[in-house]
Design a protein around this motif. Sequence first.
Motif, mmCIF file in Angstrom:
data_model
loop_
_atom_site.group_PDB
_atom_site.id
_atom_site.type_symbol
_atom_site.label_atom_id
_atom_site.label_comp_id
_atom_site.label_asym_id
_atom_site.label_seq_id
_atom_site.Cartn_x
_atom_site.Cartn_y
_atom_site.Cartn_z
ATOM 1 N N ASP A 46 0.711 -1.202 0.002
ATOM 2 C CA ASP A 46 -0.144 -0.011 -0.038
ATOM 3 C C ASP A 46 0.851 1.318 -0.108
ATOM 4 O O ASP A 46 2.048 1.384 0.466
ATOM 5 N N ASP A 47 0.286 2.129 -0.646
ATOM 6 C CA ASP A 47 0.885 3.875 -0.534
ATOM 7 C C ASP A 47 1.814 4.169 -1.318
ATOM 8 O O ASP A 47 2.654 5.127 -0.802
ATOM 9 N N HIS A 98 -6.380 3.062 -5.120
ATOM 10 C CA HIS A 98 -6.375 3.304 -3.436
ATOM 11 C C HIS A 98 -6.968 4.853 -3.318
ATOM 12 O O HIS A 98 -6.272 5.414 -2.659
ATOM 13 N N HIS A 102 -6.561 9.489 -0.714
ATOM 14 C CA HIS A 102 -6.542 8.691 0.686
ATOM 15 C C HIS A 102 -7.573 9.240 1.558
ATOM 16 O O HIS A 102 -6.933 9.217 2.925
ATOM 17 N N HIS A 225 3.063 -2.364 4.156
ATOM 18 C CA HIS A 225 3.415 -0.951 3.827
ATOM 19 C C HIS A 225 4.858 -0.907 3.804
ATOM 20 O O HIS A 225 5.541 -1.355 2.648
HETATM 21 ZN ZN LIG Z 1 -3.146 3.211 2.513
#
Ligand SMILES: [Zn+2]
Length: 272
Positions: A46-47, A98, A102, A225
Amino acid sequence: MHIHFKRSALRITVLLLILLTFTVTGMTQEKAIWNKKQCAVCLTYDDALNVHLDKVVPVLDSLGLRGTFYLPGYFETVNERADDWKTVARRGHELGNHTLFHPCDGRAPGRKWVNADYDLSNYTLSRMTDEVKMANVLLKIIDGKSRRTFAYPCGEMSVGEISYVDMIKENFVAARGVESNFEFIDKVDLYNVSSFMINGESGDELIELVRTALQKKALIVFLFHGVGGEHHIDVSLEAHNQLIKFLKQNEKDIWTAPLREIGEYIHDYREK
Ligand SMILES: [Zn+2]
């Protein structure tokens, strides 16, 4: 008479053996429901972190394994490294949606970091819908794909009090949630697929989760992450790579794939 009896016994034994072989083969095939394998593993990141591009993708590529990378569209690492993400997609990894900004609910505990402009509790459903669709446009420009999966930011599935899951169903193959469960092919909710959020586990602990999935003939989704840094939710690169090697060494029993492929497989499986 004695010889005749022996021959019949032999014939029956041979017949029984053949029957047994067919039954065992049939049973193995029946149980290998995950693309002819015993379990499914989905690696999600993620991210849009630099470590995903610099450390994770090279190790996955070197072993021919593919994962899903959930990008929030407006993050600097998407803008600055758009070409790198394009290459990641070309190598068969999934770029997942995503959102753009966010958005998370700023009213929840520990959410002081939420910018008031992107506080999900201030959104309307139509604003969230526009944002999610624009993120799809952005990702399509990067990877040329029209179908992908979604990951709920902060695992939240409603705008204020209104669920936005129906909108996600209309636009995605599947969506990843944040409850830590093993998932079964006939029971999994494709628009709230469980995932194990990894934070500080050892390589052995990560492998143990996969062994459990093998035992249960289940799907396990990993949610990473940081991998060797760049995020406060983090796992060491060593532990991560130990897991990746285990998946490769056991690929005859373990199906590792992006969530888009696993989701499409489950949709097809249910239509049959
Ligand atoms: Zn996230």
